[in-house]
Structure formats: structure tokens, C-alpha cells
Design an enzyme around this catalytic site. Structure first.
Site, PDB file in Angstrom:
ATOM      1  N   LYS A 185     -56.020   1.306 -35.312  1.00 24.97           N
ATOM      2  CA  LYS A 185     -55.577   0.456 -36.422  1.00 24.97           C
ATOM      3  C   LYS A 185     -54.414  -0.434 -35.976  1.00 24.97           C
ATOM      4  O   LYS A 185     -53.798  -1.123 -36.780  1.00 24.97           O
ATOM      5  CB  LYS A 185     -55.150   1.315 -37.611  1.00 24.97           C
ATOM      6  CG  LYS A 185     -56.322   2.078 -38.242  1.00 24.97           C
ATOM      7  CD  LYS A 185     -55.895   2.814 -39.471  1.00 24.97           C
ATOM      8  CE  LYS A 185     -56.872   3.898 -39.879  1.00 24.97           C
ATOM      9  NZ  LYS A 185     -58.106   3.410 -40.473  1.00 24.97           N
ATOM     10  N   HIS A 189     -55.519   9.350 -48.184  1.00 24.07           N
ATOM     11  CA  HIS A 189     -56.800   9.259 -47.481  1.00 24.07           C
ATOM     12  C   HIS A 189     -57.311  10.705 -47.348  1.00 24.07           C
ATOM     13  O   HIS A 189     -56.507  11.643 -47.233  1.00 24.07           O
ATOM     14  CB  HIS A 189     -56.541   8.655 -46.095  1.00 24.07           C
ATOM     15  CG  HIS A 189     -57.747   8.377 -45.275  1.00 24.07           C
ATOM     16  ND1 HIS A 189     -58.414   9.357 -44.585  1.00 24.07           N
ATOM     17  CD2 HIS A 189     -58.401   7.228 -45.018  1.00 24.07           C
ATOM     18  CE1 HIS A 189     -59.437   8.813 -43.940  1.00 24.07           C
ATOM     19  NE2 HIS A 189     -59.454   7.522 -44.182  1.00 24.07           N
ATOM     20  N   CYS A 249     -62.541   6.346 -48.270  1.00 19.83           N
ATOM     21  CA  CYS A 249     -62.202   7.742 -47.927  1.00 19.83           C
ATOM     22  C   CYS A 249     -60.986   8.196 -48.734  1.00 19.83           C
ATOM     23  O   CYS A 249     -60.061   8.824 -48.193  1.00 19.83           O
ATOM     24  CB  CYS A 249     -61.917   7.919 -46.435  1.00 19.83           C
ATOM     25  SG  CYS A 249     -63.307   7.528 -45.412  1.00 19.83           S
ATOM     26  N   GLN A 295     -51.392   3.751 -41.874  1.00 25.29           N
ATOM     27  CA  GLN A 295     -51.353   2.362 -42.361  1.00 25.29           C
ATOM     28  C   GLN A 295     -49.953   1.778 -42.291  1.00 25.29           C
ATOM     29  O   GLN A 295     -49.771   0.606 -42.629  1.00 25.29           O
ATOM     30  CB  GLN A 295     -51.865   2.281 -43.818  1.00 25.29           C
ATOM     31  CG  GLN A 295     -53.297   2.706 -44.019  1.00 25.29           C
ATOM     32  CD  GLN A 295     -54.315   1.786 -43.322  1.00 25.29           C
ATOM     33  OE1 GLN A 295     -53.987   0.717 -42.802  1.00 25.29           O
ATOM     34  NE2 GLN A 295     -55.565   2.221 -43.277  1.00 25.29           N
ATOM     35  N   ASP A 345     -48.055  10.528 -43.075  1.00 23.97           N
ATOM     36  CA  ASP A 345     -49.260   9.885 -42.559  1.00 23.97           C
ATOM     37  C   ASP A 345     -48.929   8.395 -42.367  1.00 23.97           C
ATOM     38  O   ASP A 345     -48.847   7.635 -43.329  1.00 23.97           O
ATOM     39  CB  ASP A 345     -50.404  10.063 -43.573  1.00 23.97           C
ATOM     40  CG  ASP A 345     -51.680   9.359 -43.129  1.00 23.97           C
ATOM     41  OD1 ASP A 345     -51.651   8.652 -42.104  1.00 23.97           O
ATOM     42  OD2 ASP A 345     -52.710   9.510 -43.818  1.00 23.97           O
TER      43      ASP A 345
HETATM   44  C1  LIG Z   1     -53.827   6.400 -44.643  1.00 26.07           C
HETATM   45  C2  LIG Z   1     -54.837   6.874 -43.622  1.00 26.07           C
HETATM   46  N1  LIG Z   1     -54.701   8.091 -43.094  1.00 26.07           N
HETATM   47  C3  LIG Z   1     -55.539   8.571 -42.184  1.00 26.07           C
HETATM   48  C4  LIG Z   1     -56.608   7.823 -41.748  1.00 26.07           C
HETATM   49  C5  LIG Z   1     -57.546   8.417 -40.742  1.00 26.07           C
HETATM   50  O1  LIG Z   1     -57.483   7.723 -39.538  1.00 26.07           O
HETATM   51  P1  LIG Z   1     -58.532   8.058 -38.376  1.00 26.07           P
HETATM   52  O2  LIG Z   1     -59.886   7.930 -38.982  1.00 26.07           O
HETATM   53  O3  LIG Z   1     -58.240   7.021 -37.351  1.00 26.07           O
HETATM   54  O4  LIG Z   1     -58.251   9.431 -37.913  1.00 26.07           O
HETATM   55  C6  LIG Z   1     -56.814   6.550 -42.271  1.00 26.07           C
HETATM   56  C7  LIG Z   1     -57.975   5.736 -41.867  1.00 26.07           C
HETATM   57  O5  LIG Z   1     -58.435   4.864 -42.573  1.00 26.07           O
HETATM   58  C8  LIG Z   1     -55.893   6.055 -43.231  1.00 26.07           C
HETATM   59  O6  LIG Z   1     -56.039   4.847 -43.774  1.00 26.07           O
END
Ligand SMILES: Cc1ncc(COP(=O)(O)O)c(C=O)c1O
Length: 408
Positions: free
Chosen positions: A226, A122, A366, A203, A200
Site C-alpha cells: 500500500k 478492517h 473487508c 492506511q 493498524d
Molecule cells: C486498515 C487495514 N488494515 C489491514 C489491512 C490488511 O492489509 P494486508 O491485506 O496487506 O495484510 C488493510 C488492507 O486493505 C487495511 O486497509
């Protein structure tokens, strides 16, 4: 399989009609729906106990502080961490920015060393490292996930004597591929003990049991929204060893110890990283969300999501007008990406919404580097959570057939 009908009752949005149809919400990887219980907990805090935390000694302030610190403890227990290792942030994005910036300003990464990230990430786990690389003149190396699929052995060849940090997602937010994180960390530790490993978990934490002691990552990040919690609250877990070593990212408020005109010293963990007035509402809501997830059991959630994911892949594969991305096998969790041949994902998503009340995500999610690996600009993405059931997928399949009929 969870009794999803029962959980559907707890989410008022699922009682909504969209163009005369019951809402079918398949966009959980973007954000999960709000449950009444979580919002009641936030409301109860906000209306009856709200005050600034760690400051005054009146009753409301003491209650607010206790609720905030209890929330931290719940998060810590949820992933088997210590309380001081849990930093509340705005979300996964802020958590990664904090780590990247702080490691660089603390000179824990040197210019001759390398940061390894992947094309599966992401943007939140891609751009901060890329930018830090530019600002501090540190090389960023990109693992190319061929066709958007992670390959363990191939990945390990990217680790060199220069690698100082690796940052990697535990589950791809585009294909749902589960990266074998524990195995990967154990392998990396065998190659080099001193590599800093950032995971990270945006997910993965909402869907898979997570134990940071077993995982042995140095840092793990995730977002409240999430996993049934409110927006604007997230978590940075860091091993004390590193959190004690790195500089704070933001300055002011409770993160301060002593200020003089000569210099400033900083508070102990975890406060050192929580500048300004924190999002107490968010922390309280996240704690309630975790209570719900723990009551259901993370193993049950994992199995439920897996059953739905496997079923979705099986059903989608029967539609010969679809291109499905990702591994399409057992290493996939709660997310499936596909395209209807020759039709823009935005059109697919719009028609599913308008004709059937089905909410899916369309776009690049993203994650433009993985789009490039997949050879597309955007995809349709479906993603599940506790209130989804097989019937939702059956309706999606009917909807996709109709979309194809209309637009082919
Ligand atoms: C794999 C991953 N990392 C990071 C994020 C970023 O999360 P946030 O926008 O809640 O900071 C997302 C959000 O879709 C994600 O799917």
C-alpha cells in the site's frame, strides 16, 4: 501539491489505455501501483544477488543478507524504531495475527481481561482478536462507531480496569477518517499504564509521517504494497519489551537457537519471529519504495493527499445524487466512500471502468462491521496516492454524472 505528472511517468500502468482512455487509478487503499524503480531494485537483487539469508558464507549469501538487513534498517529509520523491533511479515494481516496469537499463547492476556477493538476495523484487525477471544476464552469488547464515525470521548468510556489490549486502526479504510492516535495513546496511558496498544497503520503509514517513539504504541503494523512496495511483505513493529516477552508465532528456520529432543530455544530479536526463508525480494522492494517516499517527503505526501481528499469531497458534495460517508471534514485522509443513490456500487465501478478507464473500488472493503454502522452493504471508494492529481477527480466527476444519466 506534488508534481504528480512527473510521478505518473514512473508507473508504467498509468500509460495503459483502458477502453481507449488513459487509466485513472483511484484504488490505492487496496494496493498502490508498481513503480519501475521498485521493480528494478527487486530484479537487480533477484538476478544478481539472490541467495538464502543468514545461512551460508559465500559471496551471494553475504550480499543477500546485507540487502535484507539494510532493508530492515531502512524500515526502522522510516518509523524511528530500532532494527530489532522490525519483523518482516507477509503483510498487516499476518502481523496482527502474530500479535494476537502470541499475546494469548504467552498468557499475557488472561481470561478475565478484555480486548477492545472497534467496528471501524478492517477484518484483519477484527477477526484475529475475535477468534483469539473464542479460543482462549477472553472477552472481546467492540467500540460501536455510530454512523461509522469515531468519537474520542465515547471511545474512552469503553476502557475499563479489565482492558488488557486495545487494537485500533489509525485511518479507516472505508471513510478515511484519521483517528488522533497520538492523543488517544497518551490519554489511554493516563487512564492505565499497562494496557497494550496495537495500531493498524495499513492506511496511515503510507500517507502520514509516522514516528513510533512519539506515537508510543506497543505494536504497529503495516503492508508494503500500500506504499509502493511489493505484495507479500509487511511489517510488525513491536517494542522490544513485548517482543522479548511473547512466544513466537511460527516455528522453524532462522528463528531457532538450539533444538534437542527435549526442547527448543529461540533466536534473538528480530529473528525469533521470522520463521522459514523470508521474502528477501519483498524486503528489498519495500526498502526502495521507502527511499522514494523519503525523497518526496512524508509531509509533502500528507499535504498532497489532503488537498486531493478535500477537493474530492468538495466536488462530490455538488452531486445531489450521491450519499457520502464519513466525517467529511478535516480529519479525513486519502480515502472517500460514497454511493450513487439507488445504484449498486459494482455497477458504478463497472461503468466508470468501461466508459472512462477509471479504477475505483466497490464492495464492503473487508470491513463488514462498519458497513453495518453505515447501514449499507457496500460502497464506492476512491483513494489517492502520489501520482494522482485534481484532473483525475474532475474526470471521475464527469464519469459519475454519466453513470447517473445512464442508470438512474
Ligand atoms: C486498515 C487495514 N488494515 C489491514 C489491512 C490488511 O492489509 P494486508 O491485506 O496487506 O495484510 C488493510 C488492507 O486493505 C487495511 O486497509
Amino acid at each position: 501539491m506534488l508534481s504528480s505528472k512527473e510521478y505518473k511517468e514512473l508507473f508504467p500502468a498509468l500509460k495503459r489505455k483502458i477502453n481507449g482512455h488513459d487509466l485513472i487509478y483511484l484504488d490505492n487503499a487496496a494496493t498502490t501501483l508498481r513503480s519501475k524503480e521498485v521493480m528494478d531494485a527487486v530484479c537487480e537483487y533477484s538476478l544478481n544477488h539472490h541467495a538464502n539469508v543468514h545461512r551460508s558464507s559465500h559471496t551471494l549469501a553475504a550480499e543477500a543478507t546485507k540487502m535484507y538487513e539494510d532493508a530492515r534498517e531502512r524500515v526502522a529509520n522510516f518509523i524511528d524504531a530500532e532494527n530489532e523491533e522490525i519483523i518482516f511479515t507477509k503483510g498487516a494481516t499476518e502481523s496482527i495475527n502474530l500479535i494476537a496469537y502470541s499475546l494469548a499463547t504467552s498468557k499475557i492476556i488472561q481470561p478475565e481481561e478484555e480486548i477492545l477493538i472497534t467496528t471501524l476495523e478492517h477484518h484483519a484487525n477484527f477477526v484475529p482478536w475475535q477468534q483469539i477471544g473464542k479460543i482462549f476464552n477472553i472477552r472481546v469488547k467492540y467500540y460501536q462507531a455510530k454512523n461509522g464515525i469515531f468519537n474520542f470521548d465515547d471511545y474512552l468510556t469503553y476502557i475499563s480496569h479489565k482492558t488488557r489490549v486495545i487494537s485500533i486502526t489509525a485511518v479507516s479504510n472505508v471513510t478515511g477518517q484519521v483517528i488522533p492516535i497520538e492523543e488517544l495513546i497518551s490519554k489511554v496511558r493516563q487512564i492505565r499504564k499497562d494496557i497494550i496498544i496495537v495500531v493498524d497503520g495499513a492506511q496511515s503509514v503510507p500517507h502520514l509521517p509516522t514516528n513510533v517513539k512519539k506515537m508510543d504504541a506497543d505494536f504497529l503494523v503495516f503492508s508494503g504494497h500500500k506504499m509502493l512496495g511489493p505484495t507479500g511483505v509487511g511489517v510488525l513493529f513491536g517494542k522490544k519489551e513485548y517482543l522479548n516477552k511473547i512466544n513466537p508465532f511460527l516455528f522453524g528456520g532462522e528463528m531457532i537457537d538450539k533444538v534437542t529432543t527435549k526442547d527448543t530455544s529461540f533466536n534473538i530479536l528480530p529473528y525469533k519471529f521470522e520463521a522459514g526463508t523470508p521474502n528477501v525480494d519483498g524486503a528489498v522492494g519495500l526498502a526502495k519504495a521507502i527511499e522514494i517516499l523519503e525523497d518526496i517527503g512524508m509531509q509533502n505526501i500528507k499535504e498532497h493527499d489532503k488537498i486531493l481528499t478535500d477537493y474530492a469531497i468538495e466536488q462530490l458534495k455538488l452531486l445531489n445524487f450521491l450519499e457520502i460517508y464519513g466525517p467529511k471534514n478535516e480529519s479525513q485522509c486519502s480515502i472517500v466512500s460514497f454511493n450513487v443513490k439507488g445504484i449498486h456500487p459494482h455497477d458504478v465501478s463497472q461503468l466508470l471502468n468501461d466508459l472512462y478507464g477509471i479504477a475505483i473500488r466497490s464492495g464492503h472493503h473487508c470491513a463488514q462491521p462498519i458497513m453495518e454502522e453505515l447501514g449499507v452493504k457496500s460502497t464506492c471508494r476512491i483513494s489517492f496516492y502520489i501520482y494522482n492529481e485534481k484532473e483525475d477527480i474532475d474526470k471521475l466527476i464527469l464519469g459519475l454524472k454519466k453513470v447517473w444519466e445512464w442508470l438512474k
